[in-house]
Design a protein around this motif. Structure first.
Motif, short mmCIF file in Angstrom:
data_model
loop_
_atom_site.label_atom_id
_atom_site.label_comp_id
_atom_site.label_asym_id
_atom_site.label_seq_id
_atom_site.Cartn_x
_atom_site.Cartn_y
_atom_site.Cartn_z
N ALA A 167 63.59 66.19 61.01
CA ALA A 167 63.92 66.67 62.34
C ALA A 167 63.45 65.62 63.34
CB ALA A 167 63.25 68.01 62.63
N VAL A 168 64.12 65.53 64.47
CA VAL A 168 63.73 64.62 65.54
C VAL A 168 63.33 65.46 66.75
CG1 VAL A 168 64.48 62.79 67.10
CG2 VAL A 168 65.27 62.81 64.72
N VAL A 169 62.16 65.16 67.31
CA VAL A 169 61.69 65.85 68.51
C VAL A 169 61.44 64.82 69.60
CG1 VAL A 169 60.72 67.84 67.30
CG2 VAL A 169 59.32 65.80 67.62
N ASP A 170 61.57 65.25 70.84
CA ASP A 170 61.46 64.32 71.96
C ASP A 170 60.03 63.87 72.24
OD1 ASP A 170 64.18 64.18 72.42
OD2 ASP A 170 64.18 65.90 73.78
N ALA A 171 59.06 64.62 71.76
CA ALA A 171 57.65 64.25 71.87
C ALA A 171 56.92 64.88 70.69
CB ALA A 171 57.05 64.73 73.20
N PRO A 172 55.80 64.30 70.26
CA PRO A 172 55.12 64.80 69.06
C PRO A 172 54.73 66.27 69.17
CG PRO A 172 54.21 62.69 69.74
CD PRO A 172 55.10 63.14 70.85
N LEU A 173 54.88 67.00 68.06
CA LEU A 173 54.39 68.37 67.98
C LEU A 173 52.90 68.37 67.72
CD1 LEU A 173 57.09 70.22 65.83
CD2 LEU A 173 57.11 69.65 68.27
N MET A 186 61.58 74.75 60.97
CA MET A 186 62.23 74.88 59.67
C MET A 186 63.74 75.02 59.82
SD MET A 186 59.70 74.46 57.68
CE MET A 186 60.46 74.81 56.08
N LYS A 187 64.17 75.73 60.84
CA LYS A 187 65.61 75.94 61.07
C LYS A 187 66.29 74.65 61.50
CE LYS A 187 68.84 78.96 63.54
NZ LYS A 187 68.96 80.09 64.51
N SER A 188 65.54 73.75 62.14
CA SER A 188 66.14 72.52 62.68
C SER A 188 66.24 71.39 61.65
CB SER A 188 65.32 72.03 63.88
OG SER A 188 64.06 71.50 63.45
N LEU A 189 65.67 71.56 60.46
CA LEU A 189 65.63 70.48 59.47
C LEU A 189 67.02 70.15 58.94
CD1 LEU A 189 62.46 71.53 57.46
CD2 LEU A 189 62.64 69.69 59.14
N ARG A 190 67.26 68.85 58.75
CA ARG A 190 68.52 68.35 58.19
C ARG A 190 68.23 67.53 56.94
NH1 ARG A 190 70.91 65.09 63.13
NH2 ARG A 190 72.48 64.56 61.54
N PRO A 191 69.16 67.48 55.98
CA PRO A 191 68.88 66.81 54.71
C PRO A 191 68.91 65.28 54.81
CG PRO A 191 71.12 67.65 54.72
CD PRO A 191 70.47 68.17 55.97
N VAL A 192 67.99 64.66 54.08
CA VAL A 192 68.02 63.22 53.82
C VAL A 192 68.37 62.97 52.36
CG1 VAL A 192 66.66 61.08 53.75
CG2 VAL A 192 66.34 62.70 55.62
N LYS A 193 67.66 63.68 51.47
CA LYS A 193 67.89 63.57 50.03
C LYS A 193 67.70 64.95 49.42
CE LYS A 193 68.00 61.88 45.76
NZ LYS A 193 69.24 61.40 45.11
N GLU A 194 68.79 65.55 48.96
CA GLU A 194 68.70 66.88 48.37
C GLU A 194 68.46 66.78 46.87
OE1 GLU A 194 71.26 69.87 50.99
OE2 GLU A 194 72.53 68.30 50.11
#
Length: 259
Positions: A167-173, A186-194
């Protein structure tokens, strides 16, 4: 150095941001062994400068707050972080229980050499190895970022990883927001390697993240390791199923290793 416990009632603020830190890591750890543990320790290569630790939650599915967290630097020159004494009562971590810890460092390198459960007397639990890998981000302006995973565990074991996501965020969590209880993340996650892949001792693998990053943003990488992925070889290991959260900022003029 200790980070206050994060109460689940505050999860509405889970995506609130903080000042940028260079290297941040959190992990859900489920005891998959046959023996009750009490504490957990990690060995980082070299003399690390810790910015903070995350010592657990009070309440919820990952309940367990470590009240005694110690940093030491043995003769090997490495850095050991030892989380002890859950809830001030030495609450146990029996098989099946999941806890959560994390740390941040002031540089861009945090090489994980060893990780293990410990006993009530704070010694290493026999045959305990919590599988982990070392993570790096390479970012060059105008190119897609690359994440690397390297198996440098002293135990010399092959490690199975599963479902690398980002996921990419505009500033650190905040550290406490890097967790499976953060539903928005968790909902915002996108796959890199499944799927599942294996890293032999000393092996490194790289993946391109399919998104352009801007300076000031942070890349969060999430992946799984653990006994559930190891097959029959896990029977002798007092280990864990782990969900890892790694956060790296993009800075330094938009190039280099992400810091």
């Amino acid at each position: 150095m200790k980070t206050p416990a994060f109460r689940l009632s505050a999860l509405a603020l889970a995506l609130a941001t903080q000042g940028a830190l260079a290297y941040e890591y959190n992990v859900d750890l489920k005891n998959t062994g046959t023996t009750t543990a009490y504490d957990v320790a990690v060995v980082l290569s070299g003399n690390e400068t810790l910015a903070s630790t995350f010592n657990g939650y009070q309440g919820g599915p990952l309940d367990g707050y470590f009240t005694d967290v110690q940093e030491s630097h043995p003769a090997s020159g490495d850095t050991i972080i030892h989380w002890m004494n859950i809830d001030g009562m030495d609450s146990p971590i029996p098989p099946g229980r999941t806890i959560h810890i994390g740390w941040s460092t002031q540089d861009c390198d945090s090489t994980v050499k060893d990780m293990y459960w410990t006993t009530k007397s704070h010694g290493r639990l026999a045959n305990s190895v919590l599988h982990n890998v070392t993570h790096n981000l390479t970012y060059v302006s105008g190119r897609l970022p690359i994440i690397d995973f390297t198996n440098v565990m002293e135990a010399q074991v092959s490690i199975r990883l599963r479902d690398v996501r980002f996921a990419v965020v505009d500033a650190p969590l905040k550290l406490e927001a890097l967790s499976s209880v953060n539903a928005a993340l968790m909902k915002s996650l996108r796959p890199v390697k499944e799927g599942v892949f294996v890293l032999a001792p000393g092996e490194r693998v790289s993946f391109t993240v399919p998104v352009a990053l801007k300076e000031g943003q942070s890349l969060i990488t999430v992946y799984s390791t653990g006994d559930a992925l190891q097959g029959a070889a896990s029977a002798v290991n007092q280990g864990a199923d782990s969900l890892h959260f790694m956060q790296r900022p993009v800075g330094g003029g938009g190039h280099g290793n992400g810091c």
